[in-house]
Design a protein around this motif. Structure first.
Motif, short mmCIF file in Angstrom:
data_model
loop_
_atom_site.label_atom_id
_atom_site.label_comp_id
_atom_site.label_asym_id
_atom_site.label_seq_id
_atom_site.Cartn_x
_atom_site.Cartn_y
_atom_site.Cartn_z
N LEU A 35 -17.30 -44.31 18.87
CA LEU A 35 -17.98 -44.45 17.60
C LEU A 35 -17.19 -43.71 16.53
O LEU A 35 -16.81 -42.55 16.73
CB LEU A 35 -19.41 -43.91 17.69
N LEU A 36 -16.95 -44.38 15.40
CA LEU A 36 -16.11 -43.84 14.34
C LEU A 36 -16.96 -43.38 13.16
O LEU A 36 -17.95 -44.01 12.81
CB LEU A 36 -15.12 -44.89 13.84
N ARG A 37 -16.52 -42.30 12.53
CA ARG A 37 -17.12 -41.84 11.29
C ARG A 37 -16.03 -41.25 10.42
O ARG A 37 -14.98 -40.85 10.91
CB ARG A 37 -18.21 -40.79 11.55
N THR A 97 -17.80 -44.02 1.80
CA THR A 97 -18.29 -43.86 3.17
C THR A 97 -17.55 -44.84 4.08
O THR A 97 -17.05 -45.87 3.61
CB THR A 97 -19.80 -44.13 3.28
N GLU A 118 -17.68 -46.06 8.50
CA GLU A 118 -18.07 -45.86 9.88
C GLU A 118 -17.71 -47.10 10.67
O GLU A 118 -17.43 -48.16 10.09
CB GLU A 118 -19.58 -45.58 10.00
N ILE A 154 -14.98 -51.90 11.20
CA ILE A 154 -15.14 -50.84 10.20
C ILE A 154 -16.05 -51.34 9.08
O ILE A 154 -15.84 -52.43 8.54
CB ILE A 154 -13.78 -50.42 9.58
N LEU A 157 -10.55 -41.20 9.86
CA LEU A 157 -11.70 -41.46 10.70
C LEU A 157 -11.55 -40.68 12.00
O LEU A 157 -10.43 -40.54 12.51
CB LEU A 157 -11.82 -42.95 11.02
#
Length: 267
Positions: free
Chosen positions: A34-36, A48, A50, A72, A250
């Protein structure tokens, strides 16, 4: 993975790629990250971002196969929300002679790239079939993705801190060979904080922090296209991802991992 993801031969020495590298034992696995957004600077950075990376790697019967899907969801500082997705699949024979790749991207850069690279008589021939037929030739001192991972692990085991290499992974437009600078840290002896890093198959294994900077071969000076950092386990699994694109970065946490049963191969 570059993760692709993805993901080497020493570039300055001109050393030939070993026909049958004594690669470490790489584990077949499926992983979800999981990317943020970690940080952002400048007016070009998104407000923003994610996403996720779904990655599958098979190391069976003298071949390596990888599939990667990255999505993304990004909100620019101005304008409409942008959603992009890329799918990458590769096949690499265990001797490092044959590499096939296919990439499909949606979003602003939407395109399809497909081709094959084959090594013969000290040369590497790259043949693209999409988006249009094209042939490219270069010397054979270039590594494919799984060779890259194997060399990183070998270098880490020897205590080496820097590994320079030329890499072809079929990414971007399928025509780029990258000069990759790898910085390898000392083996970590602290607990891996990623949620799925407590899998039994990872317990007791060594891992090293690795940072890779990807420079287009045609560019002599300047900043890399991007940098990729992660913890690399001795069986090829990656955790604690960081993808740095300059204006923003990220981070990705391993949230799920599966290890399929080993395939039965004919000898």
């Amino acid at each position: 993975m570059r993760l692709t993801a993805s993901l080497l031969c020493l570039m300055a020495t001109g050393a030939a790629v070993r026909a049958e590298p004594q690669a470490p034992s790489l584990a077949s696995h499926g992983a979800l990250y999981l990317l943020r957004m970690a940080d952002a600077t400048g007016t070009k950075a998104p407000a923003t971002a994610e996403g996720m990376i779904s990655y599958h790697f098979s190391a069976d019967c003298d071949f390596y196969a990888q599939t990667l899907r990255q999505a993304i969801d990004m909100q620019p500082q101005e304008g409409r929300r942008q959603v992009s997705e890329s799918r990458v699949s590769t096949y690499e024979d265990g001797r490092g002679q044959d590499f096939r790749f296919a990439t499909n991207e949606t979003g602003s850069r939407g395109e399809e790239v497909e081709g094959r690279a084959q090594r013969s008589n000290g040369a590497l021939a790259i043949a693209l079939s999409a988006p249009r037929p094209q042939k490219i030739s270069t010397d054979g001192a270039v590594l494919f993705p799984t060779q890259h991972v194997a060399r990183l692990i070998e270098a880490a085991e020897r205590g080496e801190k820097i590994l320079l290499a030329r890499v072809f992974d079929g990414s971007a437009d399928g025509r780029k060979i990258f000069n990759v600078t790898a910085v390898i840290g000392a083996a970590r002896n602290i607990v891996d904080g990623d949620p799925a890093a407590n899998a039994p198959q990872l317990r007791g294994l060594k891992r090293w922090p690795v940072s890779l900077a990807y420079f287009p071969e045609s560019v002599r000076d300047g900043l890399p296209d991007y940098t990729l950092s992660y913890d690399l386990y001795e069986n090829g699994v990656s955790t604690n991802l960081r993808l740095d694109y300059g204006d923003y970065a990220l981070v990705g946490a391993l949230t799920r991992i599966e290890f399929p049963a080993q395939a039965h191969c004919r000898k």
